[in-house]
Design a protein around this motif. Structure first.
Motif, PDB file in Angstrom:
ATOM      1  N   ALA A 409     -19.643  -1.000  -1.244  1.00  0.00           N
ATOM      2  CA  ALA A 409     -21.033  -0.860  -0.886  1.00  0.00           C
ATOM      3  C   ALA A 409     -21.833   0.181  -1.689  1.00  0.00           C
ATOM      4  O   ALA A 409     -22.823   0.056  -2.102  1.00  0.00           O
ATOM      5  CB  ALA A 409     -21.274  -0.584   0.617  1.00  0.00           C
ATOM      6  N   VAL A 410     -20.828   1.314  -2.246  1.00  0.00           N
ATOM      7  CA  VAL A 410     -21.484   2.324  -2.941  1.00  0.00           C
ATOM      8  C   VAL A 410     -21.833   1.463  -4.322  1.00  0.00           C
ATOM      9  O   VAL A 410     -22.866   1.975  -4.983  1.00  0.00           O
ATOM     10  CB  VAL A 410     -20.553   3.226  -3.145  1.00  0.00           C
ATOM     11  N   VAL A 411     -20.769   0.786  -4.980  1.00  0.00           N
ATOM     12  CA  VAL A 411     -21.115   0.204  -6.231  1.00  0.00           C
ATOM     13  C   VAL A 411     -22.492  -0.810  -6.295  1.00  0.00           C
ATOM     14  O   VAL A 411     -23.287  -0.771  -7.103  1.00  0.00           O
ATOM     15  CB  VAL A 411     -19.963  -0.713  -6.618  1.00  0.00           C
ATOM     16  N   ALA A 412     -22.491  -1.530  -4.780  1.00  0.00           N
ATOM     17  CA  ALA A 412     -23.972  -2.468  -4.734  1.00  0.00           C
ATOM     18  C   ALA A 412     -25.019  -1.425  -4.643  1.00  0.00           C
ATOM     19  O   ALA A 412     -26.146  -1.781  -5.149  1.00  0.00           O
ATOM     20  CB  ALA A 412     -23.715  -2.977  -3.298  1.00  0.00           C
ATOM     21  N   ALA A 413     -25.065  -0.283  -3.943  1.00  0.00           N
ATOM     22  CA  ALA A 413     -25.872   0.583  -4.036  1.00  0.00           C
ATOM     23  C   ALA A 413     -26.506   1.165  -5.512  1.00  0.00           C
ATOM     24  O   ALA A 413     -27.629   1.250  -5.769  1.00  0.00           O
ATOM     25  CB  ALA A 413     -25.883   1.880  -3.268  1.00  0.00           C
ATOM     26  N   PRO A 466     -11.667 -11.258  -4.968  1.00  0.00           N
ATOM     27  CA  PRO A 466     -12.530 -11.380  -4.024  1.00  0.00           C
ATOM     28  C   PRO A 466     -12.520 -10.379  -2.969  1.00  0.00           C
ATOM     29  O   PRO A 466     -13.500 -10.068  -2.463  1.00  0.00           O
ATOM     30  CB  PRO A 466     -11.760 -12.606  -3.343  1.00  0.00           C
ATOM     31  N   GLY A 467     -11.408  -9.520  -2.823  1.00  0.00           N
ATOM     32  CA  GLY A 467     -11.070  -8.255  -1.954  1.00  0.00           C
ATOM     33  C   GLY A 467     -12.416  -7.189  -2.288  1.00  0.00           C
ATOM     34  O   GLY A 467     -12.877  -6.597  -1.626  1.00  0.00           O
ATOM     35  N   PHE A 468     -13.096  -7.315  -3.372  1.00  0.00           N
ATOM     36  CA  PHE A 468     -13.998  -6.401  -4.090  1.00  0.00           C
ATOM     37  C   PHE A 468     -15.389  -7.225  -3.751  1.00  0.00           C
ATOM     38  O   PHE A 468     -16.333  -6.750  -3.396  1.00  0.00           O
ATOM     39  CB  PHE A 468     -13.906  -5.777  -5.220  1.00  0.00           C
ATOM     40  N   THR A 469     -15.263  -8.524  -4.606  1.00  0.00           N
ATOM     41  CA  THR A 469     -16.601  -9.121  -4.867  1.00  0.00           C
ATOM     42  C   THR A 469     -17.258  -9.560  -3.457  1.00  0.00           C
ATOM     43  O   THR A 469     -18.527  -9.564  -3.501  1.00  0.00           O
ATOM     44  CB  THR A 469     -16.492 -10.287  -5.705  1.00  0.00           C
ATOM     45  N   GLU A 470     -16.592 -10.032  -2.524  1.00  0.00           N
ATOM     46  CA  GLU A 470     -16.916 -10.606  -1.292  1.00  0.00           C
ATOM     47  C   GLU A 470     -17.942  -9.526  -0.508  1.00  0.00           C
ATOM     48  O   GLU A 470     -18.915  -9.541  -0.466  1.00  0.00           O
ATOM     49  CB  GLU A 470     -16.030 -11.026  -0.661  1.00  0.00           C
ATOM     50  N   PRO A 471     -17.164  -8.157  -0.232  1.00  0.00           N
ATOM     51  CA  PRO A 471     -18.107  -7.385   0.330  1.00  0.00           C
ATOM     52  C   PRO A 471     -19.191  -6.533  -0.877  1.00  0.00           C
ATOM     53  O   PRO A 471     -20.299  -6.318  -0.360  1.00  0.00           O
ATOM     54  CB  PRO A 471     -17.177  -5.954   0.598  1.00  0.00           C
ATOM     55  N   TYR A 472     -19.139  -6.431  -1.911  1.00  0.00           N
ATOM     56  CA  TYR A 472     -20.136  -6.214  -2.923  1.00  0.00           C
ATOM     57  C   TYR A 472     -21.146  -6.849  -3.110  1.00  0.00           C
ATOM     58  O   TYR A 472     -22.368  -6.571  -2.700  1.00  0.00           O
ATOM     59  CB  TYR A 472     -19.156  -6.004  -4.186  1.00  0.00           C
TER      60      TYR A 472
END
Length: 494
Positions: A409-413, A466-472
């Protein structure tokens, strides 16, 4: 009130409202050359050396000669030289207490573009036994993912030309070591004090990679003779705020061209791996240890990565100051849960440290209103910081078969902030060497969802996991649709 006293060595006896060096600065000789004299160095390493000089015990040969390489370092030259290297450090406590001292450990300053030869000769001098570095995470010129040295930057290519006057720290240190070898002078120790995992190992790898391109035989000599201790350094030191100079002058009667402000907390873990002697750092509060790595990972993955978590969400929420964001219950809970649930499980045991207490202390330090640290400072140069501090946490979690939705989520922010607007529609100004590219990729990610993270030099293979890309991707879409506040509350409700 009388006119402020201009800070310089002759004025020290007249200063009564700030502590001043009690030792004879005229007897201090530089045994340490430091690249990257900024606020942090002057609030941290230079303070420890100042304590050593005050304690005596044969420390007079361990003064500091600062070196600036970049055009921006002209301002430091113009501040320090008229003051004989002196400056003020103001510590601001959470309860409002303030203490100011004059620090005297920097006894010379050389601006390399003025006289490259003087810098090289100071480095080559037998009296120089330690070369220390705070050149920022990006100053080591390597990929955080591959670890490879980048030999294609313009300044590195210039320094690799035969007979070139150096521009980079690699060029200066390598040429100085060549001169020492040829003159029969023992090698100095290179002491990195930057926030990079295994900073001594990184300094060794990058410096040796440069030297091998320039002179393979010299690279072999460096490998055999130069020591590169690892270290962990910690003291929150914001950029000098505009009003500090006037505040110091009003409160202490001292006119300082470039004062420093910092929190009272300070820590330095240092590997005992020096080849040409060292000061007795342990006598002034440095923890000299055989293995820095557990402490280093603790600090990088909790404090530094935690700062990224606070900074990028706080920027979207419109906060200017770190303490205001840290008092926001949603932001504070995000930080606490990231540190406890995602970062902490990736750490090795940390001897002598209660991690629950450490995490609580971090939250309290972030909340200190007195030092007025800014969200903009935390977000600065994120393209150097997130790959080195936060991405390793995500990778470690995924490799263990665990999740890291808060780190994602931080990377998304960060991605959303690079699109240029906060949640209220105010402009976000990126202070990052890769700002243009970050903005382009963030905007492109609206139609090509993984465009921002599909950069191996920054994110490795996370775009394929996917463990990263899905929540991201889920968080990024929610940030665009509902904003940071709603996203935080949804994340914390899970």
């Amino acid at each position: 009130m009388s006119a402020p006293i201009d800070l310089n060595p002759a004025a020290l006896p007249a200063i009564t409202e700030a502590s001043v060096p009690a030792y004879d600065r005229a007897a201090v000789r530089p045994g340490i050359v430091h690249f990257g004299v900024g606020g942090f160095h002057r609030a941290h390493q230079a303070v420890y050396v100042d304590r050593l000089l005050a304690a005596g015990a044969d420390a007079a040969g361990w003064g500091i000669c600062g070196v600036g390489l970049r055009p921006a370092d002209e301002a430091m030259r113009d501040a320090l030289l008229p003051q004989g290297g002196l400056y003020t450090l103001t510590l601001k406590h959470p309860d409002g207490a303030v203490e100011t001292s004059v620090v005297g450990s920097i006894v010379d300053y050389l601006y390399a573009p003025d006289d490259a030869r003087a810098v090289l000769e100071r480095l080559a001098a037998p009296e120089t036994r330690i070369v220390s570095l705070t050149i920022t995470e990006g100053g080591y010129n390597f990929s955080a993912v591959t670890g490879e040295f980048d030999a294609e930057t313009a300044d590195v290519r210039h320094d690799l030309e035969s007979g070139a006057s150096p521009r980079t720290v690699f060029g200066y240190v390598t040429e100085a070591l060549r001169r020492r070898r040829d003159r029969g002078v023992p090698a100095f120790t290179v002491m990195s004090c930057d926030n990079i995992e295994g900073n001594g190992h990184v300094a060794r790898r990058t410096l040796t990679a440069f030297a091998r391109l320039a002179d393979p035989a010299l690279a072999d000599w460096i490998t055999e003779h130069v020591r590169f201790p690892n270290s962990m350094v910690d003291r929150i030191t914001p950029a000098t705020p505009p009003g500090l100079r006037e505040e110091v002058a009003t409160r202490t009667g001292v006119e300082d061209r470039w004062p420093v402000v910092a929190e009272p907390y300070t820590q330095w873990m240092l590997e005992d791996a020096f080849g040409a002697g060292r000061p007795r750092f342990e006598d002034v509060g440095v923890q000299v240890v055989d293995d820095v790595e557990p402490y280093e990972l603790m600090k990088l993955r909790l404090l530094n990565a935690g700062h990224q978590g606070l900074g990028h969400f706080a920027r979207l929420l419109g906060y200017e100051y770190v303490h205001d964001a840290a008092a926001d219950l949603d932001v504070r809970e995000l930080l606490r849960r990231y540190m406890q649930e995602e970062a902490r499980p990736t750490l090795r045991p940390v001897p002598g440290i209660d991690l629950d207490d450490y995490i609580q202390t971090l939250l309290d330090r972030f909340s200190n209103p007195a030092i007025a640290d800014t969200v903009a400072r935390l977000c600065q140069d994120a393209s150097d910081r997130i790959p080195k501090w936060l991405v390793p946490v995500i990778v470690a979690r995924l490799d263990e078969g665990a999740a890291a939705p808060l780190a994602a989520a931080v990377v998304a922010a960060w991605t959303h902030g690079c699109e240029g607007l906060d949640d209220a529609g105010a402009a976000i100004v990126l202070n990052d060497r890769a700002a243009d590219d970050l903005t382009r990729r963030a905007l492109r990610s609206r139609t090509d969802p993984l465009a921002f993270v599909a950069v191996p030099d920054l994110f490795g293979d996370l775009a394929d996991r996917p463990g990263f890309t899905e929540p991201y991707l889920a968080t990024l879409a929610a940030l665009r649709e509902t904003g940071a506040r709603a996203v935080l509350r949804d994340l914390l409700a899970r």
